[in-house]
Design a protein around this motif. Structure first.
Motif, PDB file in Angstrom:
ATOM      1  N   LEU A 134       0.777  -1.084  -0.539  1.00 17.46           N
ATOM      2  CA  LEU A 134      -0.130  -0.109   0.103  1.00 17.46           C
ATOM      3  C   LEU A 134       0.685   1.492  -0.288  1.00 17.46           C
ATOM      4  O   LEU A 134       1.629   1.568   0.942  1.00 17.46           O
ATOM      5  CB  LEU A 134      -0.898   0.295   0.856  1.00 17.46           C
ATOM      6  CG  LEU A 134      -1.536   0.915   1.848  1.00 17.46           C
ATOM      7  CD1 LEU A 134      -2.528   1.150   0.333  1.00 17.46           C
ATOM      8  CD2 LEU A 134      -2.457   1.162   3.314  1.00 17.46           C
ATOM      9  N   LEU A 135       0.692   1.917  -0.824  1.00 20.10           N
ATOM     10  CA  LEU A 135       1.903   3.078  -1.294  1.00 20.10           C
ATOM     11  C   LEU A 135       1.307   4.478  -1.779  1.00 20.10           C
ATOM     12  O   LEU A 135      -0.213   4.309  -1.593  1.00 20.10           O
ATOM     13  CB  LEU A 135       2.826   2.238  -2.401  1.00 20.10           C
ATOM     14  CG  LEU A 135       3.414   1.591  -2.650  1.00 20.10           C
ATOM     15  CD1 LEU A 135       3.613   1.441  -4.085  1.00 20.10           C
ATOM     16  CD2 LEU A 135       4.431   1.265  -1.155  1.00 20.10           C
ATOM     17  N   GLY A 136       1.870   5.610  -0.872  1.00 18.41           N
ATOM     18  CA  GLY A 136       1.135   6.940  -1.483  1.00 18.41           C
ATOM     19  C   GLY A 136       2.124   7.892  -0.202  1.00 18.41           C
ATOM     20  O   GLY A 136       2.957   7.419   0.356  1.00 18.41           O
ATOM     21  N   PRO A 137       2.061   9.153  -1.073  1.00 19.93           N
ATOM     22  CA  PRO A 137       2.907  10.442  -0.211  1.00 19.93           C
ATOM     23  C   PRO A 137       2.234  10.201   1.657  1.00 19.93           C
ATOM     24  O   PRO A 137       1.628   9.891   1.508  1.00 19.93           O
ATOM     25  CB  PRO A 137       2.199  11.270  -0.870  1.00 19.93           C
ATOM     26  CG  PRO A 137       1.021  10.989  -1.390  1.00 19.93           C
ATOM     27  CD  PRO A 137       0.928   9.642  -1.457  1.00 19.93           C
ATOM     28  N   ASN A 138       3.183  10.505   2.231  1.00 15.81           N
ATOM     29  CA  ASN A 138       2.828  11.341   3.551  1.00 15.81           C
ATOM     30  C   ASN A 138       1.378  12.022   3.728  1.00 15.81           C
ATOM     31  O   ASN A 138       0.488  12.272   3.073  1.00 15.81           O
ATOM     32  CB  ASN A 138       3.814  11.993   4.029  1.00 15.81           C
ATOM     33  CG  ASN A 138       4.821  11.580   5.451  1.00 15.81           C
ATOM     34  OD1 ASN A 138       4.332  11.333   5.586  1.00 15.81           O
ATOM     35  ND2 ASN A 138       6.061  12.238   5.426  1.00 15.81           N
ATOM     36  N   GLY A 139       0.680  11.133   4.882  1.00 15.17           N
ATOM     37  CA  GLY A 139      -0.264  12.154   4.802  1.00 15.17           C
ATOM     38  C   GLY A 139      -1.662  11.897   4.344  1.00 15.17           C
ATOM     39  O   GLY A 139      -2.853  12.020   3.628  1.00 15.17           O
ATOM     40  N   ALA A 140      -1.652  10.135   3.569  1.00 10.55           N
ATOM     41  CA  ALA A 140      -2.095   9.612   2.486  1.00 10.55           C
ATOM     42  C   ALA A 140      -3.539   8.434   3.941  1.00 10.55           C
ATOM     43  O   ALA A 140      -4.500   8.313   2.705  1.00 10.55           O
ATOM     44  CB  ALA A 140      -1.376   8.730   1.464  1.00 10.55           C
ATOM     45  N   GLY A 141      -3.006   9.031   4.456  1.00  9.03           N
ATOM     46  CA  GLY A 141      -3.763   7.154   5.709  1.00  9.03           C
ATOM     47  C   GLY A 141      -3.370   6.527   5.841  1.00  9.03           C
ATOM     48  O   GLY A 141      -4.684   5.688   6.102  1.00  9.03           O
ATOM     49  N   LYS A 142      -2.614   5.992   5.369  1.00 12.38           N
ATOM     50  CA  LYS A 142      -1.313   5.021   5.271  1.00 12.38           C
ATOM     51  C   LYS A 142      -2.352   4.207   6.332  1.00 12.38           C
ATOM     52  O   LYS A 142      -2.688   2.758   6.886  1.00 12.38           O
ATOM     53  CB  LYS A 142      -0.998   4.608   4.557  1.00 12.38           C
ATOM     54  CG  LYS A 142      -0.356   4.828   3.010  1.00 12.38           C
ATOM     55  CD  LYS A 142       0.442   5.132   2.400  1.00 12.38           C
ATOM     56  CE  LYS A 142       1.720   5.251   3.255  1.00 12.38           C
ATOM     57  NZ  LYS A 142       1.854   6.665   2.749  1.00 12.38           N
ATOM     58  N   SER A 143      -0.904   4.699   7.890  1.00 16.30           N
ATOM     59  CA  SER A 143      -1.231   4.640   9.106  1.00 16.30           C
ATOM     60  C   SER A 143      -2.290   3.754   9.864  1.00 16.30           C
ATOM     61  O   SER A 143      -2.771   2.977  10.191  1.00 16.30           O
ATOM     62  CB  SER A 143       0.242   5.197   9.677  1.00 16.30           C
ATOM     63  OG  SER A 143       1.262   5.355   8.988  1.00 16.30           O
ATOM     64  N   THR A 144      -3.196   5.534   8.859  1.00 13.07           N
ATOM     65  CA  THR A 144      -4.803   5.391   9.297  1.00 13.07           C
ATOM     66  C   THR A 144      -5.594   4.223   9.822  1.00 13.07           C
ATOM     67  O   THR A 144      -5.957   3.288  10.254  1.00 13.07           O
ATOM     68  CB  THR A 144      -5.319   6.613   9.781  1.00 13.07           C
ATOM     69  OG1 THR A 144      -4.644   7.949  10.035  1.00 13.07           O
ATOM     70  CG2 THR A 144      -6.580   6.507  10.347  1.00 13.07           C
ATOM     71  N   LEU A 145      -5.565   3.343   8.015  1.00 15.12           N
ATOM     72  CA  LEU A 145      -4.908   2.216   7.888  1.00 15.12           C
ATOM     73  C   LEU A 145      -5.703   1.116   8.798  1.00 15.12           C
ATOM     74  O   LEU A 145      -6.160   0.185   8.745  1.00 15.12           O
ATOM     75  CB  LEU A 145      -5.674   2.199   6.212  1.00 15.12           C
ATOM     76  CG  LEU A 145      -6.464   0.602   5.689  1.00 15.12           C
ATOM     77  CD1 LEU A 145      -7.415   1.523   4.739  1.00 15.12           C
ATOM     78  CD2 LEU A 145      -5.462  -0.203   4.365  1.00 15.12           C
TER      79      LEU A 145
END
Lengths: 235, 295
Positions: free
Chosen positions: A32-43
């Motif tokens: 799961l890739l994407g820039p900082n603040g994309a919500g990955k950790s929250t997911l």
């Protein structure tokens, strides 16, 4: 193995996840890739229920676990390697690993799990009686990953495991992730900012931006699509 | 003569200190695990004192028997208080839990006043003295000290040798780390809050064995202040630090009383209080993490 449907969550009044849906198939490495603040950790936190879901569904092995408490999810075989390590700094390396085998199910396999992580990371065996807080950043990351392996997981979710590590250690971490898949047979959901290394290891890729999934595909397809990589990944 | 008196005060001070220490462990446990400061601490001690009165004066039973009962009552109050208020306030600004624990203290004080009235009470549990030569030690005080040491030891063993205790330690170290290991973090919060209140109410029994007079609904305030000094002495977040902080505090309080009594025209009791808070101020200025290093 893991299926996420239109998940929503956030902090206070601020919504972070805007209905991303994704699927992780058994035995794969899904990135799961994407820039900082994309919500990955929250997911990942919402999947484990350490951040409360507002809406949507999480299925694990076909079972609806959206609102199942975190400790029960760990019991079912879901593990999270949290961002920022979250070790027990005043416990020894061994005590940290032993905490991974806290639940009955994991405790029954404690000695074989310990053998496994000491084979993966021989350095941890040398350092087993040191306080975890005194280890180097790379060694701490090894402890965090090993502690999760001690929970006897089937699905392991890693939150930016290469963050802040020297290039040589980064490749070591990705080597370990591949070993988890091929040697141990785990299913892996990998959240990363290191795009190149992730694309080298992953079977399937999701691109996340501003709380929702913008693109997905098998790794080769994503690599070829210059549109996607240049827009969201800055490659 | 002065020397003998001083020796006596040192011994009495350490014995009192053990009880003070035990009476602070609940405060430190709750702060260590939940980062909640129980401003109503003394009111929970007061509940323990009234349980002792009830056991001795009404039922005619040995005050020692009141200890487990007080602990159990404390566990129940703690669980009730945690689930009705504290649980919802953990992520709120700190002021919320301060107000909640303060209100709980007032609620307890006023409830006890409604039932028992506000006059000062006491009891007389005379089971003899032990003569040490330089001082006579009431056996009841010795029991209070031994009980405190025993409870502190039990807590230590529980924390370090049992699975539930280890889980609790992991929550203190890093709650998110504990969660991903499969520890029920919410459950650990509830349990440590309940145990913290249980210890505090039980300490009310031990304290009244030491000072069996002046029991009234508002007696807790002074104990709250002392507990804060002791907790800061011990590093605030560690129950064992608090225990040793208590020893130091009891020693200082009792010894300085004797020394201040030598000064002409001085009311020694008031000065010992003054000294306690000078110590608190000085520690906060030079070593806010506490003077005793406990893990």
């Amino acid at each position: 193995m893991l299926k996420i449907e239109k998940l929503e969550s956030g902090y206070g009044a601020m919504q972070v996840l805007w209905q991303p849906s994704l699927e992780v198939s058994r035995g794969s490495i899904t990135a799961l890739l994407g820039p900082n603040g994309a919500g990955k950790s929250t997911l990942l936190s919402t999947v484990l229920n350490s951040v409360k879901p507002w809406g949507g569904k999480v299925y694990y092995k076909g079972e609806d676990v959206t609102y199942t408490p975190s400790h029960k999810k760990v019991h079912k075989g879901m593990a999270l390697v949290p961002e920022g390590k979250h070790l027990f700094p005043n416990m020894t390396v061994y005590e940290n690993l032993a905490m991974g085998a806290y639940l009955d199910k994991a405790l029954a396999h404690k000695s074989e799990s310990l053998d496994l992580v000491y084979t993966l990371f021989p350095r941890l065996k040398e350092r087993h009686s040191q306080m975890a807080g005194l280890l180097s950043g790379g060694e701490q990351q090894m402890v965090t990953i090993s502690r999760s392996l001690m929970t006897k997981p089937e699905l392991i979710m890693l939150d930016e495991p290469s963050q802040g590590l020297a290039p040589k250690l980064v490749s070591e971490v990705f080597e370990t992730i591949r070993k988890m898949k091929y040697d141990i047979g785990l299913t892996i959901l990998l959240v990363e900012q290191n795009v190149d290394a992730s694309l080298d290891s992953a079977d399937y890729v999701y691109i996340m931006h501003e709380g929702s999934i913008k693109a997905e595909g098998v790794t080769e397809k994503i690599k070829e699509s210059k549109d996607i990589t240049s827009t969201y990944l800055g490659v | 003569m002065i020397f003998e008196q001083l020796m006596g005060n040192i011994v009495q001070g350490l014995i009192l200190g053990a009880v003070y220490g035990m009476a602070t462990m609940g405060l430190s446990l709750i702060f260590g695990v939940l980062k909640v400061v129980n401003v109503g601490h003394g009111a929970f001690i007061m509940v323990g004192a009234f349980i002792t009165l009830f056991f001795f004066n009404t039922l005619g039973l040995n005050p020692l028997l009141a200890i487990p009962v007080a602990f159990a009552v404390g566990l129940a109050i703690g669980l009730l208080f945690y689930h009705t208020a504290i649980k919802r306030l953990l992520n709120a600004p700190e002021l919320a839990t301060l107000l909640a624990t303060f209100s709980a203290g007032v609620l307890l004080e006023e409830s006890i006043k409604l039932i028992f009235g506000s006059e000062f009470r006491g009891y007389n549990w005379d089971i003899g003295n032990i003569d040490l030569g330089f001082t006579a030690l009431p056996v009841s005080k010795l029991y209070a000290c031994l009980g405190s040491v025993l409870i502190a030891l039990l807590l230590y063993i529980w924390f370090n040798r049992t699975r539930a205790g280890t889980a609790m330690r992991s929550v203190v170290e890093d709650s998110e780390g504990a969660r991903v290991c499969g520890v029920n973090v919410q459950g650990a919060y509830a349990m440590s809050f309940a145990i913290g209140i249980g210890l505090t109410v039980a300490s009310g029994v031990l304290l009244t064995m030491f000072i069996p007079v002046g029991i009234n609904p508002y007696m807790g305030g002074g104990y709250t202040l002392k507990a804060f000094v002791i907790a800061v002495l011990g590093g605030l977040a560690s129950p064992y630090g608090a225990f040793f902080g208590g020893l130091v505090f009891g020693f200082i309080e009792n010894t300085s009383y004797t020394l201040f009594a030598l000064l002409p025209g001085v009311e020694p009791f008031a000065l010992t209080r003054f000294l306690s808070f000078m110590i608190l101020l000085i520690i906060l200025l030079i070593r806010p993490t506490g003077i005793i290093k406990a893990k």
